[in-house]
Design a protein around this motif. Structure first.
Motif, PDB file in Angstrom:
ATOM      1  N   ILE A 206       0.828  -1.203   0.000  1.00  0.00           N
ATOM      2  CA  ILE A 206       0.000   0.000   0.000  1.00  0.00           C
ATOM      3  C   ILE A 206       0.861   1.250   0.000  1.00  0.00           C
ATOM      4  CG2 ILE A 206      -1.634   1.340   1.387  1.00  0.00           C
ATOM      5  CD1 ILE A 206      -2.802  -1.420   2.291  1.00  0.00           C
ATOM      6  N   TYR A 207       1.914   1.254   0.821  1.00  0.00           N
ATOM      7  CA  TYR A 207       2.785   2.424   0.856  1.00  0.00           C
ATOM      8  C   TYR A 207       3.468   2.643  -0.489  1.00  0.00           C
ATOM      9  CZ  TYR A 207       6.451   5.696   1.771  1.00  0.00           C
ATOM     10  OH  TYR A 207       7.258   6.797   1.678  1.00  0.00           O
ATOM     11  N   ALA A 208       3.974   1.569  -1.090  1.00  0.00           N
ATOM     12  CA  ALA A 208       4.679   1.686  -2.365  1.00  0.00           C
ATOM     13  C   ALA A 208       3.772   2.259  -3.443  1.00  0.00           C
ATOM     14  CB  ALA A 208       5.216   0.326  -2.792  1.00  0.00           C
ATOM     15  N   SER A 209       2.540   1.772  -3.512  1.00  0.00           N
ATOM     16  CA  SER A 209       1.624   2.263  -4.540  1.00  0.00           C
ATOM     17  C   SER A 209       1.197   3.702  -4.243  1.00  0.00           C
ATOM     18  CB  SER A 209       0.401   1.349  -4.650  1.00  0.00           C
ATOM     19  OG  SER A 209      -0.294   1.275  -3.422  1.00  0.00           O
ATOM     20  N   SER A 210       1.040   4.057  -2.961  1.00  0.00           N
ATOM     21  CA  SER A 210       0.665   5.432  -2.596  1.00  0.00           C
ATOM     22  C   SER A 210       1.791   6.400  -2.917  1.00  0.00           C
ATOM     23  CB  SER A 210       0.317   5.503  -1.107  1.00  0.00           C
ATOM     24  OG  SER A 210      -0.776   4.677  -0.796  1.00  0.00           O
ATOM     25  N   GLU A 211       3.016   5.961  -2.689  1.00  0.00           N
ATOM     26  CA  GLU A 211       4.180   6.791  -2.987  1.00  0.00           C
ATOM     27  C   GLU A 211       4.272   7.074  -4.481  1.00  0.00           C
ATOM     28  OE1 GLU A 211       8.434   6.570  -0.939  1.00  0.00           O
ATOM     29  OE2 GLU A 211       8.231   5.080  -2.543  1.00  0.00           O
ATOM     30  N   LEU A 212       4.014   6.044  -5.289  1.00  0.00           N
ATOM     31  CA  LEU A 212       4.029   6.226  -6.737  1.00  0.00           C
ATOM     32  C   LEU A 212       2.894   7.145  -7.173  1.00  0.00           C
ATOM     33  CD1 LEU A 212       5.062   5.594  -9.551  1.00  0.00           C
ATOM     34  CD2 LEU A 212       3.733   3.472  -9.505  1.00  0.00           C
ATOM     35  N   PHE A 213       1.699   6.958  -6.600  1.00  0.00           N
ATOM     36  CA  PHE A 213       0.562   7.813  -6.911  1.00  0.00           C
ATOM     37  C   PHE A 213       0.897   9.274  -6.616  1.00  0.00           C
ATOM     38  CE2 PHE A 213      -3.364  10.036  -6.000  1.00  0.00           C
ATOM     39  CZ  PHE A 213      -4.275   9.540  -6.914  1.00  0.00           C
ATOM     40  N   MET A 214       1.606   9.501  -5.517  1.00  0.00           N
ATOM     41  CA  MET A 214       1.918  10.861  -5.078  1.00  0.00           C
ATOM     42  C   MET A 214       2.798  11.603  -6.076  1.00  0.00           C
ATOM     43  SD  MET A 214       3.506  11.898  -1.366  1.00  0.00           S
ATOM     44  CE  MET A 214       3.824  13.608  -0.907  1.00  0.00           C
ATOM     45  N   THR A 215       3.630  10.890  -6.829  1.00  0.00           N
ATOM     46  CA  THR A 215       4.524  11.557  -7.779  1.00  0.00           C
ATOM     47  C   THR A 215       3.752  12.248  -8.901  1.00  0.00           C
ATOM     48  OG1 THR A 215       4.823   9.557  -9.139  1.00  0.00           O
ATOM     49  CG2 THR A 215       6.380   9.914  -7.331  1.00  0.00           C
ATOM     50  N   ASN A 216       2.501  11.852  -9.119  1.00  0.00           N
ATOM     51  CA  ASN A 216       1.669  12.476 -10.153  1.00  0.00           C
ATOM     52  C   ASN A 216       0.521  13.282  -9.572  1.00  0.00           C
ATOM     53  OD1 ASN A 216       2.948  11.369 -12.599  1.00  0.00           O
ATOM     54  ND2 ASN A 216       2.248   9.391 -11.817  1.00  0.00           N
ATOM     55  N   ASP A 217       0.527  13.483  -8.252  1.00  0.00           N
ATOM     56  CA  ASP A 217      -0.558  14.199  -7.578  1.00  0.00           C
ATOM     57  C   ASP A 217      -0.281  15.693  -7.590  1.00  0.00           C
ATOM     58  OD1 ASP A 217      -2.625  15.076  -6.012  1.00  0.00           O
ATOM     59  OD2 ASP A 217      -2.066  13.931  -4.219  1.00  0.00           O
ATOM     60  N   ARG A 218      -1.200  16.447  -8.146  1.00  0.00           N
ATOM     61  CA  ARG A 218      -1.075  17.902  -8.181  1.00  0.00           C
ATOM     62  C   ARG A 218      -2.166  18.575  -7.351  1.00  0.00           C
ATOM     63  NH1 ARG A 218       2.715  15.872  -9.644  1.00  0.00           N
ATOM     64  NH2 ARG A 218       3.880  16.075 -11.610  1.00  0.00           N
ATOM     65  N   SER A 219      -2.855  17.817  -6.524  1.00  0.00           N
ATOM     66  CA  SER A 219      -3.918  18.378  -5.695  1.00  0.00           C
ATOM     67  C   SER A 219      -3.330  19.148  -4.517  1.00  0.00           C
ATOM     68  CB  SER A 219      -4.841  17.270  -5.178  1.00  0.00           C
ATOM     69  OG  SER A 219      -4.128  16.362  -4.349  1.00  0.00           O
ATOM     70  N   ALA A 220      -4.139  20.039  -3.926  1.00  0.00           N
ATOM     71  CA  ALA A 220      -3.683  20.839  -2.798  1.00  0.00           C
ATOM     72  C   ALA A 220      -3.358  19.941  -1.610  1.00  0.00           C
ATOM     73  CB  ALA A 220      -4.748  21.860  -2.410  1.00  0.00           C
ATOM     74  N   GLY A 221      -2.150  20.113  -1.084  1.00  0.00           N
ATOM     75  CA  GLY A 221      -1.748  19.333   0.075  1.00  0.00           C
ATOM     76  C   GLY A 221      -1.702  17.841  -0.159  1.00  0.00           C
ATOM     77  N   PHE A 222      -1.625  17.434  -1.422  1.00  0.00           N
ATOM     78  CA  PHE A 222      -1.620  16.011  -1.797  1.00  0.00           C
ATOM     79  C   PHE A 222      -2.856  15.287  -1.248  1.00  0.00           C
ATOM     80  CE2 PHE A 222       2.891  17.273  -1.627  1.00  0.00           C
ATOM     81  CZ  PHE A 222       3.257  17.009  -2.941  1.00  0.00           C
ATOM     82  N   GLY A 223      -3.990  16.009  -1.286  1.00  0.00           N
ATOM     83  CA  GLY A 223      -5.233  15.437  -0.767  1.00  0.00           C
ATOM     84  C   GLY A 223      -5.660  14.172  -1.490  1.00  0.00           C
ATOM     85  N   GLU A 224      -5.428  14.123  -2.801  1.00  0.00           N
ATOM     86  CA  GLU A 224      -5.814  12.925  -3.554  1.00  0.00           C
ATOM     87  C   GLU A 224      -4.977  11.718  -3.143  1.00  0.00           C
ATOM     88  OE1 GLU A 224      -5.725  13.704  -7.730  1.00  0.00           O
ATOM     89  OE2 GLU A 224      -7.279  15.260  -7.628  1.00  0.00           O
ATOM     90  N   THR A 225      -3.723  11.969  -2.777  1.00  0.00           N
ATOM     91  CA  THR A 225      -2.869  10.863  -2.331  1.00  0.00           C
ATOM     92  C   THR A 225      -3.382  10.298  -1.017  1.00  0.00           C
ATOM     93  OG1 THR A 225      -0.907  11.760  -3.424  1.00  0.00           O
ATOM     94  CG2 THR A 225      -0.538  10.219  -1.608  1.00  0.00           C
ATOM     95  N   ARG A 226      -3.804  11.177  -0.102  1.00  0.00           N
ATOM     96  CA  ARG A 226      -4.309  10.665   1.176  1.00  0.00           C
ATOM     97  C   ARG A 226      -5.599   9.881   0.972  1.00  0.00           C
ATOM     98  NH1 ARG A 226      -4.570  13.474   7.163  1.00  0.00           N
ATOM     99  NH2 ARG A 226      -4.681  11.459   8.251  1.00  0.00           N
ATOM    100  N   ALA A 227      -6.456  10.359   0.072  1.00  0.00           N
ATOM    101  CA  ALA A 227      -7.692   9.620  -0.211  1.00  0.00           C
ATOM    102  C   ALA A 227      -7.355   8.257  -0.814  1.00  0.00           C
ATOM    103  CB  ALA A 227      -8.572  10.429  -1.160  1.00  0.00           C
ATOM    104  N   PHE A 228      -6.353   8.228  -1.694  1.00  0.00           N
ATOM    105  CA  PHE A 228      -5.903   6.965  -2.293  1.00  0.00           C
ATOM    106  C   PHE A 228      -5.393   6.017  -1.210  1.00  0.00           C
ATOM    107  CE2 PHE A 228      -2.480   4.326  -3.993  1.00  0.00           C
ATOM    108  CZ  PHE A 228      -3.040   3.794  -5.150  1.00  0.00           C
ATOM    109  N   LEU A 229      -4.586   6.553  -0.300  1.00  0.00           N
ATOM    110  CA  LEU A 229      -4.054   5.744   0.799  1.00  0.00           C
ATOM    111  C   LEU A 229      -5.181   5.162   1.647  1.00  0.00           C
ATOM    112  CD1 LEU A 229      -1.843   4.791   2.820  1.00  0.00           C
ATOM    113  CD2 LEU A 229      -1.970   7.082   3.847  1.00  0.00           C
ATOM    114  N   GLN A 230      -6.147   5.984   1.987  1.00  0.00           N
ATOM    115  CA  GLN A 230      -7.245   5.514   2.833  1.00  0.00           C
ATOM    116  C   GLN A 230      -8.077   4.450   2.148  1.00  0.00           C
ATOM    117  OE1 GLN A 230      -8.997   9.366   3.612  1.00  0.00           O
ATOM    118  NE2 GLN A 230      -7.867   9.629   5.529  1.00  0.00           N
ATOM    119  N   ARG A 231      -8.274   4.596   0.837  1.00  0.00           N
ATOM    120  CA  ARG A 231      -9.017   3.571   0.104  1.00  0.00           C
ATOM    121  C   ARG A 231      -8.271   2.248   0.118  1.00  0.00           C
ATOM    122  NH1 ARG A 231      -9.709   7.726  -3.698  1.00  0.00           N
ATOM    123  NH2 ARG A 231      -8.207   6.759  -5.129  1.00  0.00           N
TER     124      ARG A 231
END
Length: 268
Positions: A206-231
């Motif tokens: 989960i961490y590895a995939s969230s970290e990769l997702f974050m490299t393409n996240d342009r949302s404020a405060g990386f909000g989309e990455t946190r939502a991805f992590l929680q899912r």
């Protein structure tokens, strides 16, 4: 859904390794580093620091140049100068730019301990947490670790490409495993059954995939990455979903590594 079983071969290997070390304690210093400290527990303290004084000085100075110059030999050279060493002093770091990446991985992981004390107001006393409390703490600590990448996030795909090169894969995966272990340890997990392995294995994916997702996240405060992590954490009972996310990360890092090797003239 029932939790996945620990592979029989892995269990046998671990048992044989532990038995061999008990029978031959004088050989433990010759064992692979992964076997010397493959996990953390309340009965096994963490290993000593991995960097010497000179390495620490160069790497900490070089790290300040990463946002501008990336995880590169040039950043290492600038760091050596800043620390008062000659450029040739970077020979102290035979792994080159990967040493800088490893410095980031280690220091950000180690920073979770004081962060957890601030976040959870821990005074060091031994506590027992309910399962849901542990999961909530795991989510928060994983998110805090992801935020540790924000200053170098625009350089992290380059780092993943270096980490995917064959000589660096074992150390990269080891750091990922240690991170998952530390997070569960700091969250108060005290399980000693087979779930110890499955929980840490799932969190690594989960961490590895969230970290990769974050490299393409342009949302404020990386909000989309946190939502991805929680899912992904909510899907931990769906082992297939966790493996699918990890497979995406492996696919990216492998292809990135191949591209790096090709750029260096290798025929692949």
């Amino acid at each position: 859904m029932a939790p996945s079983r620990v592979p029989t071969g892995l269990t046998t290997l671990l048992r044989r390794t532990i038995q061999h070390q008990k029978q031959h304690p004088h050989l433990q210093s010759l064992c692979c580093p992964i076997l010397r400290r493959s996990y953390q527990s309340y009965d096994h303290p963490p290993a000593p620091g991995v960097f010497g004084a000179a390495e620490q000085a160069i790497l900490s100075a070089a790290y300040r140049h990463v946002p501008e110059h990336g995880f590169t030999q040039h950043a290492l050279s600038l760091g050596a100068r800043d620390a008062g060493y000659l450029d040739i002093s970077t020979n102290l770091l035979p792994e080159g730019p990967f040493s800088l990446i490893r410095y980031h991985l280690v220091t950000q992981r180690e920073a979770l301990t004081p962060q957890s004390e601030l976040i959870f107001h821990s005074r060091g006393e031994e506590k027992t947490y309910l399962p849901q409390q542990v999961l909530d703490k795991v989510e928060r600590l994983t998110w805090e670790r992801l935020l540790g990448n924000q200053e170098v996030n625009h350089r992290w795909q380059e780092a993943l490409a270096i980490m995917a090169q064959p000589p660096h894969v074992p150390a990269s995966l080891r750091e990922l495993a240690l991170l998952a272990d530390d997070i569960y340890y700091l969250a108060g997990d005290t399980s000693v059954d087979s779930s110890w392995y499955t929980k840490r294995g799932s969190l690594s994916m989960i961490y590895a995939s969230s970290e990769l997702f974050m490299t393409n996240d342009r949302s404020a405060g990386f909000g989309e990455t946190r939502a991805f992590l929680q899912r992904r954490l909510d899907e931990t009972n769906n082992v297939g979903g966790a493996w699918g996310s990890f497979a995406q990360w492996v696919s990216f890092t492998a292809s990135a590594g191949v591209n790096v090797l090709r750029s260096k003239g290798f025929r692949i």
